[in-house]
Design a protein around this motif. Sequence first.
Motif, PDB file in Angstrom:
ATOM      1  N   LEU A   4       0.831  -1.207   0.000  1.00 35.02           N
ATOM      2  CA  LEU A   4       0.000   0.000   0.000  1.00 35.02           C
ATOM      3  C   LEU A   4       0.866   1.258   0.000  1.00 35.02           C
ATOM      4  O   LEU A   4       0.549   2.249  -0.675  1.00 35.02           O
ATOM      5  N   ALA A   5       1.959   1.218   0.767  1.00 34.77           N
ATOM      6  CA  ALA A   5       2.866   2.366   0.802  1.00 34.77           C
ATOM      7  C   ALA A   5       3.502   2.599  -0.564  1.00 34.77           C
ATOM      8  O   ALA A   5       3.590   3.740  -1.046  1.00 34.77           O
ATOM      9  N   LEU A   6       3.939   1.512  -1.208  1.00 31.52           N
ATOM     10  CA  LEU A   6       4.557   1.625  -2.531  1.00 31.52           C
ATOM     11  C   LEU A   6       3.547   2.124  -3.558  1.00 31.52           C
ATOM     12  O   LEU A   6       3.873   2.979  -4.401  1.00 31.52           O
ATOM     13  N   THR A   7       2.317   1.626  -3.474  1.00 31.01           N
ATOM     14  CA  THR A   7       1.267   2.074  -4.395  1.00 31.01           C
ATOM     15  C   THR A   7       1.003   3.565  -4.234  1.00 31.01           C
ATOM     16  O   THR A   7       0.877   4.301  -5.225  1.00 31.01           O
ATOM     17  N   GLY A   8       0.946   4.014  -2.971  1.00 38.85           N
ATOM     18  CA  GLY A   8       0.737   5.442  -2.719  1.00 38.85           C
ATOM     19  C   GLY A   8       1.861   6.283  -3.270  1.00 38.85           C
ATOM     20  O   GLY A   8       1.633   7.369  -3.824  1.00 38.85           O
ATOM     21  N   LEU A   9       3.091   5.791  -3.138  1.00 37.38           N
ATOM     22  CA  LEU A   9       4.254   6.515  -3.650  1.00 37.38           C
ATOM     23  C   LEU A   9       4.203   6.626  -5.166  1.00 37.38           C
ATOM     24  O   LEU A   9       4.455   7.694  -5.739  1.00 37.38           O
ATOM     25  N   LEU A  10       3.841   5.532  -5.833  1.00 37.28           N
ATOM     26  CA  LEU A  10       3.768   5.553  -7.299  1.00 37.28           C
ATOM     27  C   LEU A  10       2.665   6.473  -7.799  1.00 37.28           C
ATOM     28  O   LEU A  10       2.832   7.180  -8.790  1.00 37.28           O
ATOM     29  N   ARG A  42       3.758  10.091  -7.513  1.00 34.12           N
ATOM     30  CA  ARG A  42       4.749  10.492  -8.502  1.00 34.12           C
ATOM     31  C   ARG A  42       4.191  10.500  -9.927  1.00 34.12           C
ATOM     32  O   ARG A  42       4.857  10.984 -10.850  1.00 34.12           O
ATOM     33  N   ALA A  43       3.019   9.916 -10.107  1.00 32.32           N
ATOM     34  CA  ALA A  43       2.437   9.822 -11.459  1.00 32.32           C
ATOM     35  C   ALA A  43       1.984  11.196 -11.960  1.00 32.32           C
ATOM     36  O   ALA A  43       1.630  12.068 -11.198  1.00 32.32           O
TER      37      ALA A  43
END
Length: 325
Positions: free
Chosen positions: A315-321, A324-325
């Motif tokens: 979830l953290a990685l998804t939020g980061l991506l 940045r999108a």
Amino acid sequence: MFFTLAFFSLLIERLCGYPQWLVRAIGHPVIWIGTMIGWLDGKLNRAGQSFARRKLMGVVALVSILGSVVFVTLGISWALGTSLFALAILAVIASSLTAQKSLEDHVLAVANALDAEGLTAGRKAVSMIVGRDPDQLDEPAVCRAAIESLAENFSDGITAPALWLGIGGLAGGAAYKAANTADSMIGHRSERHEAFGWAAARFDDLINLPASRLTALLFVLSCFFVPGASAKDAWKTVWRDAKKHRSPNAGWPEAAMAGALGLALAGPRVYGGTLVPDHFMGAGGRREATPTDIRKALKLARFADILMIALFGLLALTGLLIARA
């Protein structure tokens, strides 16, 4: 950022726990919150008041507790800002809100005590994590009590604070911990707290609802990694028995654990000399639980913990991506 905070706080607490030297030096957030709850209980919960008045004072106490905790933690978050350094400091602070390491240590201590020193030592060890009368318990009952405590406390001591950290940041996690501590201290149905603790008990039921269901799912999935545990029986037991439990939330993780291990957990128990009726989770399963069952339950909990940390990392990685999108 909130799920990133939850992810790193879980990693820190999993690896380090909350050191005893720090407890001795400055205490623990639960101790600080508990002191405030005890003070409000003494000031607002007076025997001469009507039932309705004491109920209202319980609402006032809960709002005061939550408001104070949210105010302080929002202030800390605002003061630190949003840098990586701030995230690291917040993660260290937030790691005090979960209890992965301490829960495992306390439950394992029960199995070790039974194996090394027998029933008397096992009763003493289990009394550290359950509220029922330890002198009423034989060895299988001590083992069942430890497993039930592991299942329930995994939900409200690990999954729930982590989930609310992910939803609301440090303030969300701390507010959850304050509400859960209030329920533990004043939310029980004693003569003194039946009215005053009503708000704390009902609010705790509400905020634990999502975590209890998630914990049950994590236990089911963990069965695939633990030899002898049955994901099929865990799933079936959850859907059959969870809603029969006297608690709207505790039945979910307990039912999953019961089905996974082939045990019959919960059922009637003695608290303070009073027999409290309840349905069995895993009806038809074994009641003769052993220290081996405790250790198998701990394996399930460890894999559930790993799965949850991985989920929060995703979830953290998804939020980061997305950011940045």
